[in-house]
Design a protein around this motif. Sequence first.
Motif, PDB file in Angstrom:
ATOM      1  N   GLU A   1       0.817  -1.206   0.000  1.00  0.00           N
ATOM      2  CA  GLU A   1       0.000   0.000   0.000  1.00  0.00           C
ATOM      3  C   GLU A   1       0.853   1.260   0.000  1.00  0.00           C
ATOM      4  OE1 GLU A   1      -3.162   2.326  -0.392  1.00  0.00           O
ATOM      5  OE2 GLU A   1      -3.133   0.132  -0.523  1.00  0.00           O
TER       6      GLU A   1
ATOM      7  N   ASN B   1      -2.754  -2.723  -7.713  1.00  0.00           N
ATOM      8  CA  ASN B   1      -2.186  -3.608  -6.693  1.00  0.00           C
ATOM      9  C   ASN B   1      -2.344  -5.048  -7.169  1.00  0.00           C
ATOM     10  OD1 ASN B   1      -1.742  -5.253  -4.347  1.00  0.00           O
ATOM     11  ND2 ASN B   1      -2.075  -3.433  -3.082  1.00  0.00           N
TER      12      ASN B   1
ATOM     13  N   THR C   1      -6.065   0.639   7.726  1.00  0.00           N
ATOM     14  CA  THR C   1      -4.648   0.272   7.865  1.00  0.00           C
ATOM     15  C   THR C   1      -4.057   0.730   9.198  1.00  0.00           C
ATOM     16  OG1 THR C   1      -3.956   2.313   6.743  1.00  0.00           O
ATOM     17  CG2 THR C   1      -4.315   0.368   5.369  1.00  0.00           C
TER      18      THR C   1
END
Length: 345
Positions: free
Chosen positions: A17, A33, A312
Amino acid sequence: MQLPRGIKETLITVKYEQQAELAKALGADHVVNINNTDVREYVKDVTNGIGFDAVVETVGGAENFDTAMTIVRKQGAVVLVAGYYKPLEVNLSTIVWSEATITGSNCYGYSGMETDFEAAIELIDSGKVDATKLVTHSYPFEEIAEAFRVSADKSSGAVKGYLGPYKLCSPEKMLTMHSEIEKVLETAPPDHNHLEHNRHLDSVLINNLATHPAIIKRMASLYGPDLLLWRTNFFIKEPGAKEIPWHQDFNYWPLEPPIIISAWIAVDSATLENSCLQIVPGSHRKVVPHVKATSDMAFNQMGDLGFIDTSTIVSLEMQPGEFVLFNERTCITQKQIALINGVSV
């Protein structure tokens, strides 16, 4: 993103990320990604099945080579920068049918009589290429082993906006200072009414903690030796006290230029149960709008949660005597310590 003339659209593939956030910050048009997106299908969709004019393969391996050949357009160009350390089994028919031009590029090579390193240094020194966003860590030479360890560990979140935890002193030593710190906080400061603010101005103990060599050494490796201690705060977390909302420090500190590095020191054990510091890695790369805080918050303003990716979150649990560093734009919070039947949990 700094590109040669004529390039109109770029796609970057990433695995982590922090790489995605950096690619976006540098101006990539598409960031894919590979953990959750099929690159081949994505390219087919965005190019209407044509493929990209040029593909630069920087990872290595047969699978990545095949992907490069699949997403390049007919008669396009594939540049191989990756290191290939063993023979590959690849489908050569993709080269035949695509009629692509494949070029190897040795980043340690020469362009005429000039090495690639010399050319890169000249571009950066002239200001034609801004590489500052690519620098996430700075280490003194004596910490070179740690620098190599961090650079090799891609999952460490090298682009994350905080460092640590580090050891300032042993838990036992910090606990011996605990009562002395409490005495300071029970005494009114000479120039204001806030017991928890700027006590380094009237307490040698607090000043020595805030300027401990373990902290200064790491700050100086990032910002240089010209450092100024301009503020200290104690956050005393009582059960049932209001929550410190998600925020970026520079929203409250109107300094110019807004360059601040904070050291958060654990005087007691900091755990999830007693509201340790929580951080969103990579959040320092953008300004988060702040809005009026709700009544259950300790601050009058809070970061707009619509601009903060809380999926996150890293909870920085620490032992007494440990500390972390973060900059003025890192999104941080400390949750409320709940009360159940009068007992803190």
